[in-house]
Design an enzyme around this catalytic site. Structure first.
Site, PDB file in Angstrom:
ATOM      1  N   ARG A  50       0.851  -1.203   0.000  1.00 47.41           N
ATOM      2  CA  ARG A  50       0.000   0.000   0.000  1.00 47.41           C
ATOM      3  C   ARG A  50       0.883   1.248   0.000  1.00 47.41           C
ATOM      4  O   ARG A  50       0.537   2.275  -0.565  1.00 47.41           O
ATOM      5  CB  ARG A  50      -0.950   0.008   1.208  1.00 47.41           C
ATOM      6  CG  ARG A  50      -1.785   1.256   1.252  1.00 47.41           C
ATOM      7  CD  ARG A  50      -3.051   1.239   2.104  1.00 47.41           C
ATOM      8  NE  ARG A  50      -3.180   0.232   3.099  1.00 47.41           N
ATOM      9  CZ  ARG A  50      -2.706   0.304   4.367  1.00 47.41           C
ATOM     10  NH1 ARG A  50      -2.069   1.381   4.778  1.00 47.41           N
ATOM     11  NH2 ARG A  50      -2.897  -0.688   5.202  1.00 47.41           N
ATOM     12  N   TYR A 102     -15.545  16.600 -16.505  1.00 47.32           N
ATOM     13  CA  TYR A 102     -15.960  15.200 -16.550  1.00 47.32           C
ATOM     14  C   TYR A 102     -17.090  14.993 -15.518  1.00 47.32           C
ATOM     15  O   TYR A 102     -16.987  15.447 -14.372  1.00 47.32           O
ATOM     16  CB  TYR A 102     -14.746  14.315 -16.221  1.00 47.32           C
ATOM     17  CG  TYR A 102     -15.097  12.863 -16.044  1.00 47.32           C
ATOM     18  CD1 TYR A 102     -15.572  12.126 -17.111  1.00 47.32           C
ATOM     19  CD2 TYR A 102     -14.973  12.244 -14.809  1.00 47.32           C
ATOM     20  CE1 TYR A 102     -15.907  10.797 -16.946  1.00 47.32           C
ATOM     21  CE2 TYR A 102     -15.301  10.911 -14.643  1.00 47.32           C
ATOM     22  CZ  TYR A 102     -15.773  10.192 -15.714  1.00 47.32           C
ATOM     23  OH  TYR A 102     -16.112   8.886 -15.556  1.00 47.32           O
ATOM     24  N   ASP A 173      -6.811  18.985 -14.749  1.00 48.37           N
ATOM     25  CA  ASP A 173      -7.023  17.630 -15.255  1.00 48.37           C
ATOM     26  C   ASP A 173      -6.560  17.622 -16.710  1.00 48.37           C
ATOM     27  O   ASP A 173      -7.164  18.259 -17.570  1.00 48.37           O
ATOM     28  CB  ASP A 173      -8.512  17.264 -15.120  1.00 48.37           C
ATOM     29  CG  ASP A 173      -8.827  15.852 -15.596  1.00 48.37           C
ATOM     30  OD1 ASP A 173      -8.077  15.320 -16.432  1.00 48.37           O
ATOM     31  OD2 ASP A 173      -9.847  15.289 -15.141  1.00 48.37           O
ATOM     32  N   LYS A 198      -7.233   6.506 -19.847  1.00 45.89           N
ATOM     33  CA  LYS A 198      -7.479   7.056 -21.165  1.00 45.89           C
ATOM     34  C   LYS A 198      -6.202   6.979 -22.018  1.00 45.89           C
ATOM     35  O   LYS A 198      -5.726   5.898 -22.281  1.00 45.89           O
ATOM     36  CB  LYS A 198      -8.024   8.475 -21.014  1.00 45.89           C
ATOM     37  CG  LYS A 198      -9.152   8.605 -19.957  1.00 45.89           C
ATOM     38  CD  LYS A 198     -10.417   7.844 -20.295  1.00 45.89           C
ATOM     39  CE  LYS A 198     -11.412   7.778 -19.139  1.00 45.89           C
ATOM     40  NZ  LYS A 198     -11.815   9.050 -18.550  1.00 45.89           N
TER      41      LYS A 198
HETATM   42  C1  PLP Z   1     -12.444   9.476 -17.384  1.00 48.32           C
HETATM   43  C2  PLP Z   1     -12.089  10.770 -16.789  1.00 48.32           C
HETATM   44  C3  PLP Z   1     -11.875  10.906 -15.415  1.00 48.32           C
HETATM   45  C4  PLP Z   1     -12.096   9.753 -14.462  1.00 48.32           C
HETATM   46  O1  PLP Z   1     -11.186   8.734 -14.650  1.00 48.32           O
HETATM   47  P1  PLP Z   1     -11.494   7.177 -14.360  1.00 48.32           P
HETATM   48  O2  PLP Z   1     -10.208   6.529 -14.687  1.00 48.32           O
HETATM   49  O3  PLP Z   1     -12.624   6.784 -15.256  1.00 48.32           O
HETATM   50  O4  PLP Z   1     -11.875   7.070 -12.924  1.00 48.32           O
HETATM   51  C5  PLP Z   1     -11.478  12.138 -14.932  1.00 48.32           C
HETATM   52  N1  PLP Z   1     -11.312  13.200 -15.756  1.00 48.32           N
HETATM   53  C6  PLP Z   1     -11.519  13.107 -17.087  1.00 48.32           C
HETATM   54  C7  PLP Z   1     -11.312  14.301 -17.947  1.00 48.32           C
HETATM   55  C8  PLP Z   1     -11.903  11.899 -17.645  1.00 48.32           C
HETATM   56  O5  PLP Z   1     -12.130  11.812 -18.962  1.00 48.32           O
END
Ligand code: PLP
Length: 388
Positions: A50, A102, A173, A198
């Site tokens: 962890r 998001y 982000d 992604k």
């Molecule tokens: C998909 C996404 C998230 C969340 O990520 P997960 O891996 O699905 O938890 C956060 N910000 C953006 C811009 C995203 O496209």
């Protein structure tokens, strides 16, 4: 001289010459929960997974170099990263957040962070004056650029001048462009968030998330939080993301090239009423993107003439998958109003411009002619379904 980013996706300079892994070119998966000690007070530096795991650490170092940070944390998903980041704040703190984000981030802020006593002002960061929203409790500004799904672009450097002046954290982000195309820390951000699910992972096969910073005080808090809350990325998943990152450069280049061709193709369609792609000179953020990013990415949002036409497109796609998520090698089409942004209250969705005519494409790395051929037949079939 720092190495180029495509090289940094493959080689971790600081570990070169270290043959402790038998010279393995692919970093080993340390599938262990715990580590033995040779005696009291004698640790290898690894005590419990962890806290530390070599595979996860190797991935964290790679992502640190890609974002020009000083530390990165690999978490079990993008939302785990955002949730952990929110633990920096306490009841009474106020955050300014971009209105278009998001859907999962909006859900977290509205349903969990607010319950924990954190207050939010939501605003259009690319158009409105952020300073108007700052109060004595404001601690941070949280944005995406380009935003999911409306592709609004914010000038990170200009915003960072304001956040620095008021001693606020700037959190960006960076999921939509990936570090290959944009490095928010270089532009004055304090924390970068990624959904590693992604573009970084890139293969629609693993969830992951990252928090990257160049501030020692924040890194220290993050390390305490990951140890205490336990959302660190598993060793095997860390390895999958490492493998994905190796091809980040060629994937981003190819997907972007395809996206430009598809954005142009969509512009030529009578059934399409609007194409939102920051690589089109007509886009609101085109000039800012040229300045602050090295590319425009592979995400396209578009509006069609009716809700029925949008649904008919989704019924007719075959090779292009009707699925949530983005940033993988396969092209996906998403319906934000019932998928990624379903939990966002309707009035907010509408204000942001997300309607039942809005579709989002995450362009993959297929042969572009197969993508346009599929879209062409899908559009024809949709016309046929609706108007016979
Ligand atoms: C998909 C996404 C998230 C969340 O990520 P997960 O891996 O699905 O938890 C956060 N910000 C953006 C811009 C995203 O496209």
């Amino acid at each position: 001289m720092a190495r180029g980013i495509a090289t940094r996706c493959l080689h971790l300079e600081e570990e070169e010459g270290d043959n402790s892994n038998y010279g393995a070119v692919s970093y080993p998966i340390y599938q262990t929960a715990t580590y033995a000690h040779s005696g009291v007070g004698r640790s290898t530096g690894y005590d419990y997974s962890r806290l530390q795991n070599p595979t996860r650490e190797h991935l964290e170092k790679v992502v640190t170099t890609l974002e020009n940070g000083t530390d990165a944390l690999a978490l079990s998903s993008g939302m785990a990263a955002v949730a952990l980041m929110m633990e920096l704040f306490r009841p009474g703190d106020h955050l300014i957040v971009d209105a278009d984000l998001y859907g999962g981030s909006i859900r977290l802020f509205r349903n969990i962070s607010e319950k924990n006593g954190i207050r939010f002002s939501s605003m259009d960061c690319c158009k409105e004056d952020v300073e108007r929203y700052i109060n004595e409790n404001t601690k941070a500004v949280y944005i995406e650029t380009p935003t999911n799904p409306m592709m609004n672009v914010t000038d990170i450097e200009a915003l960072s001048r304001i956040t620095k002046k008021h001693q606020l954290l700037l959190i960006v982000d960076n999921t939509f462009l990936s570090p290959y195309f944009q490095n928010p820390l270089d532009l004055g951000a304090d924390i970068v968030v990624h959904s590693g699910t992604k573009f970084l992972g890139g293969h629609n096969d693993t969830l992951a998330g990252f928090l990257v910073t160049n501030r020692a005080d924040i890194s220290e808090q993050f390390r305490f939080l990951i140890k205490t809350t336990g959302a660190g990325l598993a060793p095997f998943d860390s390895w999958l993301i490492l493998r994905g990152i190796k091809t980040l450069g060629i994937r981003m280049e190819c997907a972007q090239k395809n996206a430009i061709a598809i954005a142009e193709w969509l512009q030529g369609q009578k059934a399409v009423t609007k194409v939102i792609y920051p690589g089109l000179p007509s886009h609101q953020g085109y000039a800012v993107m040229k300045r602050q990013a090295r590319g425009f990415g592979a995400m396209i949002t578009f509006q069609v003439k009716s809700r029925e036409f949008a649904l008919a497109i989704l019924e007719n796609v075959r090779m292009i998958k009707f699925a949530e998520s983005l940033g993988g090698v396969e092209t996906l089409i998403t319906y934000p109003s019932t998928q990624t942004h379903a939990d966002v209250p309707e009035e907010i969705r509408e204000r942001n411009g997300i309607t039942e005519r809005t579709l989002r494409l995450s362009v993959g790395i297929e042969d572009v002619k197969d993508l346009t051929e599929e879209l062409d037949s899908v559009f024809k079939a949709a016309e046929e379904d609706l108007y016979g």
